[in-house]
Each structure stands twice: as C-alpha cells, then as structure tokens.
Design an enzyme around this catalytic site. Structure first.
Site, mmCIF file in Angstrom:
data_model
loop_
_atom_site.group_PDB
_atom_site.id
_atom_site.type_symbol
_atom_site.label_atom_id
_atom_site.label_comp_id
_atom_site.label_asym_id
_atom_site.label_seq_id
_atom_site.Cartn_x
_atom_site.Cartn_y
_atom_site.Cartn_z
ATOM 1 N N GLU A 39 -8.616 62.817 -17.160
ATOM 2 C CA GLU A 39 -9.558 62.874 -16.426
ATOM 3 C C GLU A 39 -9.386 61.531 -15.464
ATOM 4 O O GLU A 39 -9.243 60.403 -16.027
ATOM 5 C CB GLU A 39 -10.789 62.832 -16.699
ATOM 6 C CG GLU A 39 -12.119 62.790 -15.990
ATOM 7 C CD GLU A 39 -13.420 62.501 -16.568
ATOM 8 O OE1 GLU A 39 -14.563 62.810 -15.931
ATOM 9 O OE2 GLU A 39 -13.414 62.231 -17.793
ATOM 10 N N LYS A 98 -14.808 69.858 -11.227
ATOM 11 C CA LYS A 98 -15.979 69.749 -12.198
ATOM 12 C C LYS A 98 -17.233 70.113 -11.673
ATOM 13 O O LYS A 98 -17.761 69.848 -10.789
ATOM 14 C CB LYS A 98 -15.968 68.182 -12.699
ATOM 15 C CG LYS A 98 -16.984 68.084 -14.111
ATOM 16 C CD LYS A 98 -16.911 66.778 -14.435
ATOM 17 C CE LYS A 98 -17.932 66.382 -15.543
ATOM 18 N NZ LYS A 98 -18.123 65.128 -16.112
ATOM 19 N N CYS A 103 -14.026 66.438 -18.967
ATOM 20 C CA CYS A 103 -15.123 65.519 -19.801
ATOM 21 C C CYS A 103 -15.963 66.621 -20.376
ATOM 22 O O CYS A 103 -15.790 67.347 -21.313
ATOM 23 C CB CYS A 103 -15.687 64.733 -18.820
ATOM 24 S SG CYS A 103 -16.460 63.343 -19.726
#
Length: 505
Positions: A264, A319, A375
């Site tokens: 990430e 995301k 994440c």
C-alpha cells in the site's frame, strides 16, 4: 445516585469484570490462550446473567474495557511515530476506544437483563444480544469488526467454521459454547467439550481440502520494510523507490515471476503515465501492481494500479472503505458544500476520496481477476464479495502503523479468515510484514523453493510463489450474514416472549 448505580458496581465487582474481560482477550491472536479465554467468557456470562439491567450495563462496560484495552493495545503505536508531537494522546486513545467499544457489550447485557429474568432464558438472551452487538459493531459508524468473539478460534483448526458461518457466526458459536455449562452444568460442560473436540477434528481435516488446479502464474511479493517515520520523508523518497526497484529485479528463487506486487502507498512520488517513476517501473521486465496515491485535481485516492511497459498505467482500484479520521474526516465534503469549510473536505485535497466500485482487476494470463483489498478493507467480511467471483484475493497494506507486537498479527489473521470464508487464495503484501501467500483454506502456500511463502515482521526481501487454486464457494460465501442475523433476532425474540409469558398470572 442513579448515574452512579449505572456506572459503578463497586470496586470488587468492577475489578472482577475488568479481569475477566482481559482474560477473554487472551483468546485473540497473537496470544492464542483459548484454554483460558473460554472459561473466562463462561465466568463473565455467569456474572452478567445474574444482574438487573443497570448493574449488568456497568459490569459489561467495564469487562469490555478490559477486553479491548488488551486486545487492541496496538492503537497506541500510531501516536508514537512522532512521539514528541502525538505521544500524549496515546493513553486517551486507549481509554476512549476501550470504553467506547465496551458500550456494545454494555448495551447487549442491559437489553438481555431488561427482557428476561435470571436463568436459561437470560443466558439465551445474553448470548444472542452479545452476538448481535458484534454484528452491529461491524457496521455502525463505518464499522470496526476487530477483536470479535468470533476471532477467538483464529490460528486454530476451528477457524474453518468461517467457511460455514463466517466470523460473526463463529462468535455466536463461541458464546453458545461458553453458556452451555451455565445452562446445564454437567451435560452442558460435556457437550461443550465434545463440540469443541469435534470442530477441531473437522477443521483439521478441512485444512487439507484439495482446491482446483492452480492457474499457473507466479507472483513476487516485495516487502521493502520502510520504517513509518521515514516513509514520507522527502529526503528518503529516492532511496525508498530505488530499494523497491532493486527488490523487484532480484534473481528469482525458481520460476520467473509473472507479476511483482508492492504494498500500500509504496510509491513515494506522485505518478504520471509514461513519465518518471512510472517509466522506471515499466522498464523492469515484468508488470508491477503497486499501491500509490492517485491524484486528479484537488482529489486524491488510495489506489492500486497495474504498471506495464513504457510506464503505462493499466487497470486500477481505489480504496472504498477509508479509515475515518485517518484517511478522511467524516462529513467533511458536506461541511464544505453547506458552509464552505475547506479544512476537512476530501474534494479540496484534505484526505482521500473513497472509491466508487468494488471492481475486479485482471492481472493477465496465469493469474486472472482478483478482488483487491487495501489495508483494513480486509477486516470487513461483507465487503469482499463481488457480483463476478474472482480467482483470488489481493491485499496490500502498510502495517508499520500497528507496531510489532499484536496489531499486524491480528490483521493478517483477519485477512486469512476472508480467504477461508470465500474459499479463495489470498496474496498479502505488507510494507513491514506480514506478507504471505495463503491457500483457499487459510494455510500458508509453499513458495517456489518449497518453504512457506511468508515474510515476517521487519524482514526486507521478496517471496516468489505460484498462485494457489480456489475452492467452490463455501456456504458463507453464498449466504453472507443474513441467516445469522435472522437467527439471532429470532433467538432474542423467543427469549423475550417466553420470559413475558412466564410473568403472566
């Protein structure tokens, strides 16, 4: 006196409740002391099942605080990345989080006590209410399904129950097993022990399920181990990027990788297609899937994209489930539209903008489409599924925020649980660890040298591994949490109605 009655049950009972909650937390990863956690949970249910609503609320609140203070002790670590500036906030974060999450336990205990009298119906109401509280905690205020009762079986063969009922369902099972000895002391104890043994034997057998033939592709996991305090230091950006390039082109352990994967926000620069860093990434001889910050105008996204020859930027994923107050300020854009307040608005460059669609990313021949999770998106079981089933899950993350003691191990365990629930292999790439390739039953896959495909905390290097095959969709992947929700609501309603019927003259 009324408020004190609700919030303070007395020093001795408060200490007992806090201690029992903390011992229950020992069942969580990485402690793994389920042999203490389950009896402590039994004791806690016994304590709460005897009390009226106000006292049950107070005791459950304190027990929850003890549980979450220990299970989520990693919450202090982000404040010590720059300790002179933020370190003073750490104690407040622990207390507020522990008691805030403890309110879910408190509300459940008070509800059970308000609906039923002490006895077996109270135990039924308490088990269903606490299981519902975990389900609720995973959804309200953007959700935080971490350190659930259902996470106690993780890292044991019993975690295979996730394929049948998911993580929330495992919580209901754990609570029910802890309540059985209280409802029927002799038969319930024997039954609970027999059930635990049966689940462990079944889970061990399921770990060896044979998946579909692997698709044939080989992935390279790149773990740069960049210290969080240096990750965004502009003076270190070039060294960080050069280190990623160096690891990507290191000689393979066996078969030549088809894809390199960076964690990430791995790229420390803003990227433009065909230029600069993107061009360097496209000259490595293999495609690179990398986490980076995608920027358009004033907006930015926490993204992953596929970088190819000539610095091309191919398919990408933004995301969707952002961390409130970490990646964005809730209602920040609304405050800007209504009042012109720019300081909290993602559309004005303050924080990330959420992605709009959970689309699959196709990584080409030998690998195929994957559901990308960035994440902590991997902790939400209900957000993994897509209309078209992928061939695998890919999680990229930066767990340097979580320290090295508990948080990264819990995060990895939750990602493995998603693999079990969906019957899909998982590739996980983390900045500082834990990076791994996991089979569709949650086991470590072998790398191309035949050893477990895993890099631990703080290790710097690469792992090459063939992508494992998938299993047919397990029951949980097909049904989700709706059957559990209906069953819990029915159980709570049954307990309440039976208790009410018992009070009639």
């Amino acid at each position: 006196m009324g408020l004190r009655r609700w919030l303070w049950p007395g020093r001795g009972p408060a200490a007992l409740a806090f201690g029992l909650g903390a011992v229950v937390a020992l069942g969580q990863v990485p402690f793994g002391v389920q042999v203490l956690a389950l009896p402590a949970l039994c004791g806690l249910l016994h304590l709460l099942s005897r009390e009226a609503a106000p006292r049950a609320f107070a005791l459950a609140l304190i027990a929850g605080a003890g549980h979450f203070a220990l299970a989520l002790n990693w919450i202090v670590n982000p404040f010590f990345v720059d300790p002179w500036v933020h370190g003073w906030m750490a104690p407040f974060a622990v207390v507020l989080l522990a008691f805030g999450l403890g309110l879910f336990w408190a509300g459940a205990a008070a509800l059970a006590a308000a609906l039923t009298a002490p006895g077996r119906l109270r135990l039924l109401a308490l088990v269903t209410a606490l299981a519902l509280a975990d389900l609720l905690r995973g959804h309200v205020f953007t959700g935080f399904p971490w350190a659930l009762f259902g996470h106690i079986p993780l890292d044991t063969p019993a975690e295979q129950l996730g394929a049948l009922v998911g993580g929330y369902g495992m919580g209901a099972v754990v609570l029910a097993l802890a309540a059985l000895p209280l409802a029927w002391p002799r038969a319930g104890t024997v039954g609970a022990l027999a059930a635990i043994a049966a689940v462990l034997v079944w889970g061990h057998a399921r770990q060896g399920l044979e998946a579909a033939p692997p698709p044939g592709g080989v992935v390279r996991l790149v773990q740069p181990a960049v210290v969080q305090s240096l990750k965004w230091d502009p003076d270190e950006a070039r060294a960080t990027f050069d280190g990623l390039l160096e690891l990507t082109v290191a000689p393979p352990q066996g078969a030549v990788p088809d894809l390199a994967i960076w964690p990430e926000t791995a790229v420390p620069f803003l990227l433009a297609e065909g230029e600069g860093a993107a061009l360097a990434m496209g000259s490595l001889g293999l495609p690179v899937a990398a986490g980076y910050q995608r920027v358009e105008g004033e907006r930015a996204w926490n993204s992953l994209a596929l970088f190819g020859l000539g610095g091309s930027i191919g398919q990408s994923y933004d995301k969707i489930h952002l961390v409130p107050f970490g990646e964005y300020i809730p209602f920040g854009d609304l405050a800007f539209r209504l009042f012109g307040l720019r300081a909290f608005a993602a559309q004005q460059g303050f924080g990330y903008t959420a992605g709009e669609e959970a689309r699959l990313v196709d990584f080409g021949p030998g690998l195929g489409p994957a559901r990308v999770l960035i994440c902590y998106e991997a902790i939400f079981p209900g957000e993994v599924g897509t209309p078209d089933r992928p061939g695998w899950l890919l999680q990229v993350t930066n767990d340097a925020w979580f320290g090295t003691l508990t948080g990264p191990y819990q995060h990895f365990a939750l990602a493995r649980l998603r693999a079990i629930e969906q019957g899909l292999p998982l590739v996980r790439v983390a900045n500082t660890g834990i990076s791994a390739v996991v089979t569709a039953t949650g086991q470590l896959a072998p790398d191309t040298a035949g050893v477990p495909a895993r890099m631990g905390m703080g290790a710097r290097g690469t792992v090459d591994a063939a992508l494992p095959g998938a299993l047919p969709p397990p029951p949980y992947a097909r049904s989700g949490d709706l059957p559990l929700l209906l069953m819990l609501l029915a159980g709570l309603a049954f307990a309440a109605l039976r208790a009410r019927a018992g009070k009639r003259p």
